[in-house]
Motif scaffolding. Sequence first.
Motif, mmCIF file in Angstrom:
data_model
loop_
_atom_site.group_PDB
_atom_site.id
_atom_site.type_symbol
_atom_site.label_atom_id
_atom_site.label_comp_id
_atom_site.label_asym_id
_atom_site.label_seq_id
_atom_site.Cartn_x
_atom_site.Cartn_y
_atom_site.Cartn_z
ATOM 1 N N ARG A 2 50.985 43.025 47.665
ATOM 2 C CA ARG A 2 49.864 42.097 47.981
ATOM 3 C C ARG A 2 48.485 42.912 47.693
ATOM 4 N NH1 ARG A 2 50.814 38.135 51.255
ATOM 5 N NH2 ARG A 2 52.524 39.459 52.717
ATOM 6 N N GLY A 3 47.893 42.094 46.961
ATOM 7 C CA GLY A 3 46.467 42.583 46.578
ATOM 8 C C GLY A 3 45.979 43.492 45.493
ATOM 9 N N ALA A 4 47.328 43.438 44.649
ATOM 10 C CA ALA A 4 47.347 44.430 43.427
ATOM 11 C C ALA A 4 46.818 43.515 42.464
ATOM 12 C CB ALA A 4 48.807 45.036 43.311
ATOM 13 N N ASP A 5 45.917 44.097 41.564
ATOM 14 C CA ASP A 5 45.289 43.285 40.672
ATOM 15 C C ASP A 5 44.422 44.340 39.682
ATOM 16 O OD1 ASP A 5 42.477 43.653 41.693
ATOM 17 O OD2 ASP A 5 42.934 42.001 43.249
ATOM 18 N N TRP A 6 43.787 43.892 38.657
ATOM 19 C CA TRP A 6 43.191 44.633 37.659
ATOM 20 C C TRP A 6 42.314 45.606 38.362
ATOM 21 C CZ3 TRP A 6 37.747 45.331 36.735
ATOM 22 C CH2 TRP A 6 37.026 44.442 37.231
ATOM 23 N N ALA A 7 41.580 45.265 39.627
ATOM 24 C CA ALA A 7 40.490 46.129 40.287
ATOM 25 C C ALA A 7 41.226 46.930 41.207
ATOM 26 C CB ALA A 7 39.486 45.416 40.709
ATOM 27 N N HIS A 8 42.527 46.710 41.664
ATOM 28 C CA HIS A 8 43.221 47.674 42.462
ATOM 29 C C HIS A 8 44.753 47.833 41.999
ATOM 30 C CE1 HIS A 8 40.135 45.124 44.935
ATOM 31 N NE2 HIS A 8 40.148 46.155 45.458
ATOM 32 N N PRO A 9 44.494 48.339 40.970
ATOM 33 C CA PRO A 9 45.925 48.633 40.322
ATOM 34 C C PRO A 9 47.078 49.165 41.153
ATOM 35 C CG PRO A 9 44.476 50.236 39.426
ATOM 36 C CD PRO A 9 43.743 49.246 40.128
ATOM 37 N N PHE A 10 47.042 49.852 42.304
ATOM 38 C CA PHE A 10 48.038 50.627 43.007
ATOM 39 C C PHE A 10 48.068 49.796 44.349
ATOM 40 C CE2 PHE A 10 45.536 53.804 40.689
ATOM 41 C CZ PHE A 10 46.286 53.951 39.504
ATOM 42 N N GLY A 11 47.308 48.778 44.597
ATOM 43 C CA GLY A 11 47.343 48.050 45.760
ATOM 44 C C GLY A 11 46.513 48.678 46.671
ATOM 45 N N GLY A 12 46.416 48.193 47.898
ATOM 46 C CA GLY A 12 45.611 48.771 49.159
ATOM 47 C C GLY A 12 44.177 48.848 48.880
ATOM 48 N N THR A 13 43.427 49.807 49.306
ATOM 49 C CA THR A 13 42.026 49.917 49.199
ATOM 50 C C THR A 13 41.571 50.833 47.968
ATOM 51 O OG1 THR A 13 42.096 52.049 50.506
ATOM 52 C CG2 THR A 13 41.818 49.554 51.499
ATOM 53 N N ALA A 14 42.589 51.379 47.323
ATOM 54 C CA ALA A 14 42.233 52.102 46.087
ATOM 55 C C ALA A 14 41.363 51.343 45.063
ATOM 56 C CB ALA A 14 43.493 52.753 45.467
ATOM 57 N N SER A 15 40.412 52.022 44.444
ATOM 58 C CA SER A 15 39.662 51.335 43.488
ATOM 59 C C SER A 15 39.816 52.079 42.210
ATOM 60 C CB SER A 15 38.142 51.641 44.087
ATOM 61 O OG SER A 15 37.654 53.041 43.801
ATOM 62 N N LEU A 16 38.879 51.556 41.348
ATOM 63 C CA LEU A 16 38.928 51.832 39.848
ATOM 64 C C LEU A 16 38.180 53.163 39.592
ATOM 65 C CD1 LEU A 16 38.800 48.581 37.868
ATOM 66 C CD2 LEU A 16 40.566 50.079 38.192
ATOM 67 N N GLY A 28 37.049 56.518 38.609
ATOM 68 C CA GLY A 28 37.569 57.387 37.831
ATOM 69 C C GLY A 28 38.351 56.944 36.670
ATOM 70 N N LEU A 29 38.811 55.536 36.848
ATOM 71 C CA LEU A 29 39.524 54.888 35.832
ATOM 72 C C LEU A 29 38.961 53.913 34.791
ATOM 73 C CD1 LEU A 29 42.502 53.891 38.255
ATOM 74 C CD2 LEU A 29 42.280 56.029 36.866
ATOM 75 N N GLU A 30 37.615 53.997 34.619
ATOM 76 C CA GLU A 30 36.916 53.211 33.941
ATOM 77 C C GLU A 30 37.301 53.204 32.663
ATOM 78 O OE1 GLU A 30 34.561 54.380 37.369
ATOM 79 O OE2 GLU A 30 35.601 55.569 35.888
ATOM 80 N N ASP A 31 37.842 54.153 31.736
ATOM 81 C CA ASP A 31 37.980 54.270 30.478
ATOM 82 C C ASP A 31 39.518 54.303 30.502
ATOM 83 O OD1 ASP A 31 38.699 56.712 31.407
ATOM 84 O OD2 ASP A 31 38.178 57.854 29.682
ATOM 85 N N HIS A 32 40.423 54.006 31.467
ATOM 86 C CA HIS A 32 41.890 53.659 31.270
ATOM 87 C C HIS A 32 41.905 52.205 30.830
ATOM 88 C CE1 HIS A 32 43.684 57.083 33.648
ATOM 89 N NE2 HIS A 32 42.574 57.570 33.580
ATOM 90 N N PRO A 33 43.032 51.684 30.076
ATOM 91 C CA PRO A 33 43.034 50.348 29.990
ATOM 92 C C PRO A 33 43.408 49.511 31.220
ATOM 93 C CG PRO A 33 45.369 51.870 29.598
ATOM 94 C CD PRO A 33 44.264 52.543 29.808
ATOM 95 N N VAL A 34 42.843 48.290 31.064
ATOM 96 C CA VAL A 34 42.986 47.257 32.205
ATOM 97 C C VAL A 34 44.511 46.962 32.093
ATOM 98 C CG1 VAL A 34 42.344 45.309 30.748
ATOM 99 C CG2 VAL A 34 42.148 45.419 33.209
ATOM 100 N N VAL A 35 44.948 46.886 33.403
ATOM 101 C CA VAL A 35 46.199 46.364 33.647
ATOM 102 C C VAL A 35 46.405 45.202 34.756
ATOM 103 C CG1 VAL A 35 47.467 48.358 32.972
ATOM 104 C CG2 VAL A 35 46.682 48.170 35.509
ATOM 105 N N HIS A 36 47.365 44.703 35.062
ATOM 106 C CA HIS A 36 47.613 43.360 35.933
ATOM 107 C C HIS A 36 46.772 42.175 35.198
ATOM 108 C CE1 HIS A 36 49.773 45.593 39.229
ATOM 109 N NE2 HIS A 36 48.687 46.744 38.979
ATOM 110 N N VAL A 37 46.954 42.052 33.937
ATOM 111 C CA VAL A 37 46.242 41.088 33.114
ATOM 112 C C VAL A 37 47.503 40.270 32.583
ATOM 113 C CG1 VAL A 37 44.121 41.793 32.877
ATOM 114 C CG2 VAL A 37 45.750 42.483 31.593
#
Length: 329
Positions: free
Chosen positions: A130-144, A146-155
């Motif tokens: 629940r709540g996992a999406d492109w801006a929270h790729p691992f779920g929970g409160t984790a953000s992006l 340090g991952l700005e230059d990683h590929p976007v996922v959950h799209v």
Amino acid sequence: MTDAPGDAHSGHCCTPAAASTPPPPIVEVVTGPHRVEQVKVPAGEFAMGDHHGDGYPADGEKPVHPVRLSAFQIDAVTVTNAAFAEFVDSTGYRTTAEEAGASAVFQGLVADDADVVGRSSGASWWVAVRGADWAHPFGGTASLEGLEDHPVVHVSWYDASAYCRWANRTLPTEAQWERAARGSLTGARYPWGDTLLDPEGRWRCNIWQGDFPTVNTVDDGYAGTAPVRTYAPNDVGLWQPTGNVWEWCADFFDARWYRNADQLDPIGPVRGRRRVLRGGSYLCHDSYCNRYRVAARSANTPESSMGNAGFRTVAVSPTGRSVTDGAGV
């Protein structure tokens, strides 16, 4: 997230399918900037398909067949989190995962404070969070961070297509994707040749090492996604078309398509239930999935969203025609 159908080599071992939902409405947005470096691929003919007999018969990688393509320009890298954030900030777009309230995350990458709401019995390493999406790729409160230059996922395919409409781009056809990934090499397994490791024994792509799905030795340096310019590009300048993340293509999927495929600028079948994915991901491992080859094919439903799939784009043809306009969906 549904159970994985079929045998151990079904596409859903790679990318879990979402429960069927109606396609989202196509929202017209003001065209925005697309800042990704481009690779120019000249017009020409190449031999498309599995030259080595490595593929799974159900994937339809054979027969090898000639394809002639007009010149095109394709992103040198997959669309990054930073680029997708610019699209979302400009448009207010909400992805399929955000609308659904959950997305599929690999079990070893789920955040400690994530809310796990389900697990696929057919591919138990995939969990619905629940709540996992492109801006929270691992779920929970984790953000992006340090991952700005990683590929976007959950799209989903729909999300990738929405980005393309904003950027005045389109998803690559399956033939364009394979031509660019092959570069100048005819029939090679990988973008760099036929040998997985380099002469010094170093990894040239981001896939799984160890005992899938429980032990990842991370010999290639990454348990999840890697920055989009981590490993050397191929000889036309395309970075990491194999491994790292699956990449959505424009085409509908049909395992029988190669038998009667168009030879000039093919755009795939006119209808279907699933869309093509290419390139494999950081979860690919020979024990169950060797789809990190340039000929390898997979597919999923266009509303499916997961933590190992992204996309890159191509320039719209001079006629203005786009193959991600939702036609036939």
